[in-house]
Design a protein around this motif. Structure first.
Motif, PDB file in Angstrom:
ATOM      1  N   ALA A 164      -4.818  -6.157  -5.969  1.00 33.70           N
ATOM      2  CA  ALA A 164      -4.583  -4.793  -5.484  1.00 33.70           C
ATOM      3  C   ALA A 164      -5.516  -4.470  -4.324  1.00 33.70           C
ATOM      4  O   ALA A 164      -5.102  -3.897  -3.314  1.00 33.70           O
ATOM      5  CB  ALA A 164      -4.783  -3.804  -6.626  1.00 33.70           C
ATOM      6  N   ALA A 165      -6.787  -4.870  -4.472  1.00 37.44           N
ATOM      7  CA  ALA A 165      -7.742  -4.592  -3.391  1.00 37.44           C
ATOM      8  C   ALA A 165      -7.332  -5.293  -2.107  1.00 37.44           C
ATOM      9  O   ALA A 165      -7.464  -4.745  -1.011  1.00 37.44           O
ATOM     10  CB  ALA A 165      -9.138  -5.028  -3.824  1.00 37.44           C
ATOM     11  N   VAL A 206      -2.137  -0.320 -13.193  1.00 35.72           N
ATOM     12  CA  VAL A 206      -3.435  -0.032 -12.584  1.00 35.72           C
ATOM     13  C   VAL A 206      -3.269   0.188 -11.089  1.00 35.72           C
ATOM     14  O   VAL A 206      -3.819   1.127 -10.510  1.00 35.72           O
ATOM     15  CB  VAL A 206      -4.414  -1.196 -12.842  1.00 35.72           C
ATOM     16  CG1 VAL A 206      -5.697  -0.993 -12.059  1.00 35.72           C
ATOM     17  CG2 VAL A 206      -4.716  -1.320 -14.317  1.00 35.72           C
ATOM     18  N   ALA A 207      -2.489  -0.678 -10.448  1.00 34.86           N
ATOM     19  CA  ALA A 207      -2.301  -0.549  -9.002  1.00 34.86           C
ATOM     20  C   ALA A 207      -1.576   0.735  -8.658  1.00 34.86           C
ATOM     21  O   ALA A 207      -1.896   1.400  -7.662  1.00 34.86           O
ATOM     22  CB  ALA A 207      -1.528  -1.756  -8.481  1.00 34.86           C
ATOM     23  N   GLU A 208      -0.598   1.100  -9.484  1.00 26.64           N
ATOM     24  CA  GLU A 208       0.118   2.362  -9.230  1.00 26.64           C
ATOM     25  C   GLU A 208      -0.839   3.522  -9.260  1.00 26.64           C
ATOM     26  O   GLU A 208      -0.743   4.450  -8.455  1.00 26.64           O
ATOM     27  CB  GLU A 208       1.204   2.566 -10.280  1.00 26.64           C
ATOM     28  CG  GLU A 208       2.486   1.801  -9.991  1.00 26.64           C
ATOM     29  CD  GLU A 208       3.530   2.045 -11.051  1.00 26.64           C
ATOM     30  OE1 GLU A 208       3.212   1.875 -12.248  1.00 26.64           O
ATOM     31  OE2 GLU A 208       4.663   2.403 -10.694  1.00 26.64           O
ATOM     32  N   GLN A 209      -1.784   3.465 -10.197  1.00 30.45           N
ATOM     33  CA  GLN A 209      -2.760   4.551 -10.283  1.00 30.45           C
ATOM     34  C   GLN A 209      -3.662   4.589  -9.066  1.00 30.45           C
ATOM     35  O   GLN A 209      -4.232   5.618  -8.726  1.00 30.45           O
ATOM     36  CB  GLN A 209      -3.608   4.407 -11.554  1.00 30.45           C
ATOM     37  CG  GLN A 209      -2.804   4.771 -12.792  1.00 30.45           C
ATOM     38  CD  GLN A 209      -3.531   4.417 -14.072  1.00 30.45           C
ATOM     39  OE1 GLN A 209      -4.566   3.754 -14.040  1.00 30.45           O
ATOM     40  NE2 GLN A 209      -2.995   4.856 -15.190  1.00 30.45           N
ATOM     41  N   ARG A 210      -3.787   3.461  -8.400  1.00 35.68           N
ATOM     42  CA  ARG A 210      -4.600   3.441  -7.174  1.00 35.68           C
ATOM     43  C   ARG A 210      -3.782   3.802  -5.950  1.00 35.68           C
ATOM     44  O   ARG A 210      -4.290   3.818  -4.832  1.00 35.68           O
ATOM     45  CB  ARG A 210      -5.204   2.047  -6.961  1.00 35.68           C
ATOM     46  CG  ARG A 210      -6.373   1.780  -7.870  1.00 35.68           C
ATOM     47  CD  ARG A 210      -6.719   0.330  -7.890  1.00 35.68           C
ATOM     48  NE  ARG A 210      -7.330  -0.110  -6.628  1.00 35.68           N
ATOM     49  CZ  ARG A 210      -8.159  -1.129  -6.539  1.00 35.68           C
ATOM     50  NH1 ARG A 210      -8.471  -1.797  -7.624  1.00 35.68           N
ATOM     51  NH2 ARG A 210      -8.650  -1.508  -5.381  1.00 35.68           N
ATOM     52  N   GLY A 211      -2.518   4.029  -6.146  1.00 34.90           N
ATOM     53  CA  GLY A 211      -1.718   4.511  -5.031  1.00 34.90           C
ATOM     54  C   GLY A 211      -0.783   3.493  -4.422  1.00 34.90           C
ATOM     55  O   GLY A 211      -0.066   3.798  -3.462  1.00 34.90           O
ATOM     56  N   LEU A 212      -0.747   2.274  -4.939  1.00 39.31           N
ATOM     57  CA  LEU A 212       0.203   1.310  -4.375  1.00 39.31           C
ATOM     58  C   LEU A 212       1.602   1.637  -4.855  1.00 39.31           C
ATOM     59  O   LEU A 212       1.801   2.261  -5.902  1.00 39.31           O
ATOM     60  CB  LEU A 212      -0.167  -0.117  -4.820  1.00 39.31           C
ATOM     61  CG  LEU A 212      -1.253  -0.807  -3.987  1.00 39.31           C
ATOM     62  CD1 LEU A 212      -2.609  -0.204  -4.242  1.00 39.31           C
ATOM     63  CD2 LEU A 212      -1.245  -2.279  -4.272  1.00 39.31           C
ATOM     64  N   PRO A 244       0.839  -1.208   0.000  1.00 42.35           N
ATOM     65  CA  PRO A 244       0.000   0.000   0.000  1.00 42.35           C
ATOM     66  C   PRO A 244       0.865   1.246   0.000  1.00 42.35           C
ATOM     67  O   PRO A 244       1.992   1.242   0.512  1.00 42.35           O
ATOM     68  CB  PRO A 244      -0.786  -0.106   1.319  1.00 42.35           C
ATOM     69  CG  PRO A 244      -0.774  -1.543   1.656  1.00 42.35           C
ATOM     70  CD  PRO A 244       0.492  -2.100   1.112  1.00 42.35           C
ATOM     71  N   GLU A 274      -4.526  -3.358  -0.578  1.00 42.20           N
ATOM     72  CA  GLU A 274      -5.023  -2.103  -0.005  1.00 42.20           C
ATOM     73  C   GLU A 274      -5.726  -2.333   1.313  1.00 42.20           C
ATOM     74  O   GLU A 274      -5.556  -1.577   2.264  1.00 42.20           O
ATOM     75  CB  GLU A 274      -6.024  -1.453  -0.963  1.00 42.20           C
ATOM     76  CG  GLU A 274      -5.384  -0.582  -1.989  1.00 42.20           C
ATOM     77  CD  GLU A 274      -6.425  -0.089  -2.982  1.00 42.20           C
ATOM     78  OE1 GLU A 274      -6.101   0.860  -3.698  1.00 42.20           O
ATOM     79  OE2 GLU A 274      -7.534  -0.654  -3.018  1.00 42.20           O
ATOM     80  N   SER A 275      -6.544  -3.357   1.357  1.00 40.03           N
ATOM     81  CA  SER A 275      -7.344  -3.551   2.569  1.00 40.03           C
ATOM     82  C   SER A 275      -6.534  -4.142   3.695  1.00 40.03           C
ATOM     83  O   SER A 275      -6.984  -4.214   4.830  1.00 40.03           O
ATOM     84  CB  SER A 275      -8.530  -4.455   2.274  1.00 40.03           C
ATOM     85  OG  SER A 275      -8.068  -5.759   2.025  1.00 40.03           O
TER      86      SER A 275
END
Lengths: 254, 326, 303
Positions: free
Chosen positions: B189-190, B209-215, B135, B193-194
């Motif tokens: 990724a989820a 995609v994960a980088e764009q979600r902040g990972l 994360p 994150e969780s």
């Protein structure tokens, strides 16, 4: 004891009444039979009397108190005994089942159960299950259950209609015996005219929609015997009278 | 009625886990590999969805396989462990799989031959199409901090086991000091994150995609073992190879041509990606592209095998001379 | 399971033995990688499940399965009794329930991963969700199917509503509830395996999947055999429990099996024309005929 005034019941608003203007009284310790042909509204009447459904009009009074819901001093014996007994309980369990909700202690309930079972001749069958018993015996269990409840009035819905003639004769005599010994009032519904005359002191003839067409006093000797009483000429006369009353065209109904 | 749970359990396990398992092993090809002289040879191949499959589709689209005389029917597979039984039972002519699954199967006695190289990671670590991610706000910056925690991988008994073990050893820990949990890429990724898992090994396009979600990326598993590490391979059964040498050659030709084209003009490949797969043009611009060499890189295999023995995935090394024909 | 004598036991074993021997003979001959001989499978079975992996994989699997099953039964019975009794509520909720029930639990794996993560809760959730429906729907049916006569009787004796629900409705619905619970058990075992195929780090299903990934086919088969045995054992356990709890039901619907002293006592009064053949016919028709409503006794036989 029981005062029924102008009782009426219509199920669907604006429809045909199932019961209209039912009027009669039952005195204490009387044995009254009600006869009517099929479809005349006997079931509706019984369900109202027992408090299971409310009437549309009229009133019922039991010992001076209005009946609104199943009253405390009344026990109802159903026609279909096998379906009114709890199959997962023993005979004794079935008989004592309502007692704990009447506030009896375990000891009191057990004593009442024993007494009731003895009265119906099933003293040694307490541990059996209903499905192990014959039809007549099952009905006796139902009667025992009603007895143990110690009601003031017994409501019986064609209780011997589904047993064979021999058993029926036995049960009729048993019932008379219990009526006398326990000093209860009995309101007995049947379609069997012989039975009605044999058992009762008064026969109420019901016409459709359920109302009393005629009340016939049964002036037979108090001691009833299956053979002797039925041989009496008076028996035959009363029988015919009831039959005629049943068949008579009814111009008084609505 | 009484044996339903038994039948149900057995059927569920069997159906789910032996899908495609056939009754004759080594039945090989469907007969479509014979006679390349009169018309193109039809070959059925299945490969992992994502970059491996896009490679084949690109080759089909650009006509490289056609030129080599092959009509290639490419479908997506659900991973090395399921595609190899399909190959063995004859449902496929070629299986695209990760090298670890193939090495395990081969060491267990399945008669497989590697005919060409599948995906490899870029020679530049920054362009590695794999990443160990955590994360964005995680205090973990290094794999050594993951000791005893759960790490998500998309399949177990895979190259993931090897490269992670290697990274752990490099960090001074034992190769099995993390708890591997299998989670499919789309859900990974989820899960990271969780916080269900402390980290996960993802590949493109899921990394972008994960980088764009902040990972954030804290490691490059493939490159760490060897830059340009070969990950995927194409295998055929021994019987098929023996019976259809023309088909093997033709396929190898097509693969090499596609690999060369991508190496020469990666932009063209990148632009073709939205059409080939489920990638938006914006994503296609950012994803890191794999390396394809065409021919099998023996060094990669040797490295991986060594570790597989060490980490007890296989007992003994497989004879690469026997295994590799291209 | 039928109540059987020793001869029946022997007979019941013949077919499985034949199947096993047949398989083994074929497997040895065929030498198929994916179908190893019994001795190999047996060896793996002993290695894995007697008893090395029992605490690490079997017990966690069973614990999750039982937890999910217990939740499903508890919610199913309670909700079923509510819905069975309150007609309007049942009608209002019906579309939602029908929709939820139609969702295959495996399709909910990604959802459960999101909501519960990759731990035990996700698996227990999946198992509970799948096992819930047979229990719930059967309970509703059982409650609705309670004989109105017995309810009238309870009301006429002024038995309070709560006692009617727990002491009359619930026992009367119990045969249907057990039927639902039995189906739910099978589903729970299946989902126990399915839930371990994604995001698991232990369990029997997980072990089988790992073996498959590693092309360790004998180990995979050993795990599969274990699952079959687990299902078999739980079903046998369930039947034993059911027989105790529903002894009255089996007796009253004549499903008791071989004639026992009890069933012979059924014919109480001496019948005028009672011949052995008539008794046999009566007992047989009792065993064959289904009960018209739960908890009732067909009275035609009793005359």
């Amino acid at each position: 004891m029981l005062v029924v005034s102008d009782l009426s019941k219509t199920y669907a608003p604006g429809g045909e009444p199932a019961m209209a203007g039912l009027d009669f009284t039952v005195g204490e310790r009387e044995f009254v039979c009600i006869v009517g042909s099929s479809g005349c509204g006997k079931t509706t009447m019984l369900r109202c009397l027992s408090g299971l459904i409310p009437p549309t009009e009229g009133s019922i009074e039991l010992e001076g108190r209005a009946v609104q819901g199943p009253p405390e001093d009344m026990a109802y014996v159903f026609q279909d005994y096998s379906r009114s007994l709890l199959p997962w309980q023993t005979v004794a369990g079935n008989v004592s089942f309502p007692l704990k909700y009447k506030g009896l202690s375990k000891a009191e309930a057990a004593a009442a159960t024993e007494e009731a079972l003895a009265a119906v001749g099933l003293a040694d069958r307490g541990r059996s299950y209903p499905w192990q018993l014959s039809g007549g015996m099952q009905q006796r269990v139902a009667i025992a259950r009603a007895l143990a409840y110690k009601p003031r009035i017994l409501l019986m819905d064609e209780p011997f209609a589904s047993v064979d003639a021999q058993t029926r004769a036995e049960l009729e005599d048993l019932l008379l015996d219990i009526w006398r010994r326990f000093e209860i009032t009995v309101l007995f519904v049947t379609h069997d005219i012989d039975e009605a005359v044999y058992l009762s002191q008064r026969v109420l003839v019901l016409h459709k929609p359920a109302h009393v067409f005629e009340a016939i006093d049964v002036d037979l000797p108090a001691e009833r015997d299956q053979m002797d009483t039925k041989k009496l000429p008076r028996f035959g006369e009363l029988r015919s009278r009831v039959l005629a009353s049943l068949r008579a065209p009814d111009t008084t109904s609505a | 009625m009484t044996t339903w749970p038994r039948i149900g359990a057995a059927m569920a396990a069997a159906a789910l886990l032996i899908s495609g398992c056939g009754s004759d092993s080594g039945s090989g090809g469907s007969g479509s590999g014979g006679g390349g002289d009169d018309g193109p040879i039809t070959l059925r191949v299945a490969d992992t969805n994502g970059a491996p499959l896009y490679f084949l589709q690109y080759g089909i689209q650009e006509g490289f396989f056609e030129d080599a005389g092959v009509t290639l029917e490419a479908t997506a597979s659900s991973g090395g462990a399921t595609v190899i039984p399909q190959l063995v039972s004859g449902d496929l002519d070629i299986a695209g799989s990760n090298v670890v699954s193939v090495l395990i199967a081969s060491s267990q006695g399945l008669p497989l031959k590697m005919v060409a190289a599948g995906t490899a990671t870029s020679e530049e670590p920054e362009q590695d199409f794999s990443a160990l991610m955590v994360p964005g706000d995680s205090p973990i910056a290094d794999i050594s901090q993951l000791e005893g925690q759960k790490v998500a991988v998309n399949t177990l008994r895979n190259v993931n086991d090897i490269v992670l073990g290697n990274m752990l050893e490099d960090a001074g820990l034992s190769f099995d000091s993390v708890d591997l949990v299998e989670i499919p890429f789309p859900d990974m990724a989820a899960a990271i994150e969780s916080g269900d898992v402390a980290a996960g090994v993802l590949i493109e396009p899921f990394i972008t995609v994960a980088e764009q979600r902040g990972l954030k990326i804290i490691g490059r598993p493939y490159s760490d073992l060897k830059p340009g590490l070969q990950i995927g391979t194409y295998v055929m059964t021994e019987q098929f190879v023996n019976e259809n040498p023309d088909a093997v050659e033709a396929f190898q030709e097509g693969v090499q041509a596609t690999a060369d084209a991508i190496a020469e003009d990666p932009e063209a490949f990148r632009q073709a990606l939205p059409e080939l797969g489920d990638i938006s043009p914006e994503l296609a611009e950012k994803v890191r592209i794999n390396l394809w060499r065409g021919e099998t890189d023996r060094e990669s295999l040797e490295l991986i095998q060594e570790l597989m023995v060490e980490y007890e995935l296989i007992e003994d090394e497989v004879d690469l001379d026997e295994l590799v024909v291209g | 399971m039928i109540r059987a004598r020793l001869g029946d036991w022997a007979l019941a074993l013949v077919v499985p033995l034949l199947l096993l021997v047949g398989y083994d003979l074929w497997a040895r001959g065929a030498g198929d990688f994916f179908f190893p001989p019994l001795s190999v499978i047996g060896g793996n079975f002993a290695d894995d499940w007697l008893f090395e992996r029992v605490p690490t994989d079997l017990l966690p699997s069973l614990a999750r399965m039982l937890a999910g099953y217990a939740i499903a039964v508890a919610i199913g019975v309670v909700a079923g009794m509510v819905l069975g009794s309150l007609r309007t509520l049942a009608i209002a909720l019906d579309p939602v329930l029908q929709f939820l029930r139609a969702l295959p639990p495996p399709t909910l794996i990604p959802v459960s991963l999101l909501v519960f993560g990759a731990g035990d809760s996700a698996k227990i959730f999946l198992i509970a969700l799948g096992a819930l429906w047979p229990v719930l729907l059967n309970t509703v049916d059982g409650v609705r199917g309670v004989d109105p006569t017995v309810l009238d009787m309870a009301r006429s004796y002024r038995i309070p509503a709560r006692a009617r629900l727990l002491r009359v409705v619930l026992p009367a619905a119990l045969p249907r509830i057990f039927a639902g619970a039995r189906t739910a058990l099978a589903i729970a075992i299946i989902l126990m395996v399915v839930s371990e195929l994604v995001g698991a780090s232990n369990g029997v299903g997980h072990t089988v999947q790992l073996a498959q990934r590693g092309f360790n086919i004998p180990e995979m088969w050993a795990g599969t055999v274990l699952l079959g045995l687990v299902g078999f054992a739980f079903n046998a356990l369930f039947v034993a429990v059911e027989r105790r709890a529903l002894g009255w039901h089996h007796g009253s619907t004549g499903r008791g099996g071989a004639p026992t002293r009890r069933t012979r006592l059924r014919r109480e009064r001496p019948r005028p024309v009672l011949t052995p053949t008539r008794t046999a016919v009566a007992v047989e028709s009792a065993a064959a005929g289904p009960a018209p409503t739960e908890g009732s006794v067909p009275d035609a036989r009793r005359q």
